[in-house]
Design an enzyme around this catalytic site. Structure first.
Site, PDB file in Angstrom:
ATOM      1  CB  CYS A 135      14.849  26.031  52.188  1.00 60.39           C
ATOM      2  SG  CYS A 135      15.180  27.106  53.588  1.00 60.39           S
ATOM      3  CB  CYS A 138      18.113  25.879  54.197  1.00 60.82           C
ATOM      4  SG  CYS A 138      16.439  26.100  54.775  1.00 60.82           S
ATOM      5  CG  ASP A 139      19.720  24.235  50.805  1.00 61.25           C
ATOM      6  OD1 ASP A 139      20.338  23.879  51.821  1.00 61.25           O
ATOM      7  OD2 ASP A 139      18.681  23.674  50.419  1.00 61.25           O
TER       8      ASP A 139
END
Ligand code: FAD
Ligand code: NAP
Length: 312
Positions: A135, A138-139
């Site tokens: 992701c 997200c990261d």
């Protein structure tokens, strides 16, 4: 405890939220169940540019707007990880979750979508959360001004690679062939982006690290057989999706890959069980097609219940 509904929708991605919108707006007592936050895969993407009505919208913002439209008509949003779906002799469907509650209804709509496929190489599991990610949204921010690697050549790999190029120093896309599967508009953007490079015809053999963090990916060129280590801090894996259909396996609704077969009314082979969105066996998995399926499934669940009542 058992809770009774007219319709239970499993999965609150775009397909499930649209199905619940149609069912609850038709005055059916509707439960919308999810094991995470509403929005499904839309939460894992930054910019959506192919959903009509929005020239560009962030995934989580579109998810929130869909959720607000759905719950406006009285849908009951229920948290739960569905573990089994069974049908009793009266045709009532029983939905079991990891919680204490059992939910029952004459109609169920399965909209559980898919999750990222694992690459299955050494180091992938070991360095999960320590450089390996599925992701970018997200990261990605953890890799500001670093060199990162994206694995895959589909829409997800290229779209998320472009997102990472806004943060990282360089983005190297490792793809197993010499041409991309991603749609042309994304390819054009990627080839024009100075921060994006490509390692073609290459299969990832291993993800390597120093025991703490990822340091490199080891790849092998499929044509020359040559192996090389590509230094990197982050590895973003986008090699397709696997259907989330395990709780329904015993009902025999799926094909050999786990996708659920329906007719064009979203009806599975069991009367009163419908499926919508990415979980279906179909050609184009997008938000537009998910909401289209969801609308049909919600309306067909209503028609099914009307027919049941008329036959009593
Ligand atoms: P999902 O969105 O997968 O939602 C399924 C829901 O079911 C999830 O919330 C999950 O938690 C829940 N669930 C699963 N199993 C259970 C269970 N056992 N119990 C309870 N709940 C469960 N499409 C576009 O049109 N435009 C884009 O720009 C775009 N970008 C994308 C970027 C990425 C990185 C990815 C991965 C996909 C992208 N897509 C895009 C595709 C799009 O996100 C999907 O086609 C769409 O989200 C499918 O919707 P869905 O409702 O069928 O399933
Ligand atoms: P996908 O379209 O299935 O592409 C997967 C990619 O990974 C392919 O390039 C494939 O290579 C490669 N791959 C598969 N297994 C591999 C392995 N073991 N090793 C190395 N490479 C491997 O999956 P996706 O990109 O995640 O997209 C999933 C769905 O979501 C698609 O329907 C897509 O259209 C949709 N989506 C849409 C958008 C958008 O509309 N903007 C954005 C993201 C996703 P090959 O090409 O050689 O098969």
């Amino acid at each position: 405890m058992t809770k009774q509904y007219d319709v239970i929708v499993i999965g609150a991605g775009p397909a499930g939220m649209t199905a619940a919108l149609y069912a609850s707006r038709a005055n059916l007592k509707t439960a919308l169940l999810d094991r995470g936050i509403y929005g499904g895969q839309m939460n894992n993407t930054d910019k959506i540019e192919n959903y009509p009505g929005f020239s560009s919208v962030q995934g989580p913002d579109l998810a929130k707007q869909m959720y607000d439209s759905t719950t406006r008509f009285g849908t009951d949003y229920v948290y739960g990880d569905v573990t089994a779906l069974t049908v009793d002799e009266q045709g009532i469907k029983h939905v079991d979750t990891d919680g204490d509650e059992e939910l029952t209804a004459p109609a169920v709509i399965i909209a559980t979508g898919s999750e990222p496929r694992k690459l299955g190489v050494t180091g992938e599991e070991e360095y999960g959360g320590r450089g390996v990610s599925y992701c970018a949204v997200c990261d990605g921010p953890f890799f500001k001004d670093e060199d990162v690697t994206v694995i895959g050549g589909g829409n997800s790999a290229i779209e998320e690679g472009l997102y990472l190029a806004n943060l990282a120093k360089n983005v190297n896309v490792v793809h197993r062939r010499d041409s991309l599967r991603a749609e042309k508009i994304l390819q054009d953007q990627a080839f024009k982006n100075d921060k994006m490079g490509f390692t073609w015809n290459s299969q990832v053999e291993a993800i390597e690290g120093d025991g703490e963090q990822v340091t490199a990916v080891k790849v092998k060129n499929k044509e020359t057989g040559q192996e090389q280590e590509l230094p990197t801090k982050g590895v973003f894996i986008y090699v397709g999706a696997v259907p989330m259909s395990q709780p329904f396996a015993e009902l025999g609704l799926t094909d050999e890959h786990g996708w659920i077969a329906t007719d064009d009314a979203m009806q599975t082979k069991i009367p009163g069980i419908f499926a919508a969105g990415d979980i279906r066996g179909k050609r184009l998995r997008q938000i537009t097609t998910a909401v289209g399926d969801g609308g049909i499934a919600g309306q067909e669940a209503f028609n099914y219940i009307e027919r049941l009542q008329a036959s009593k």
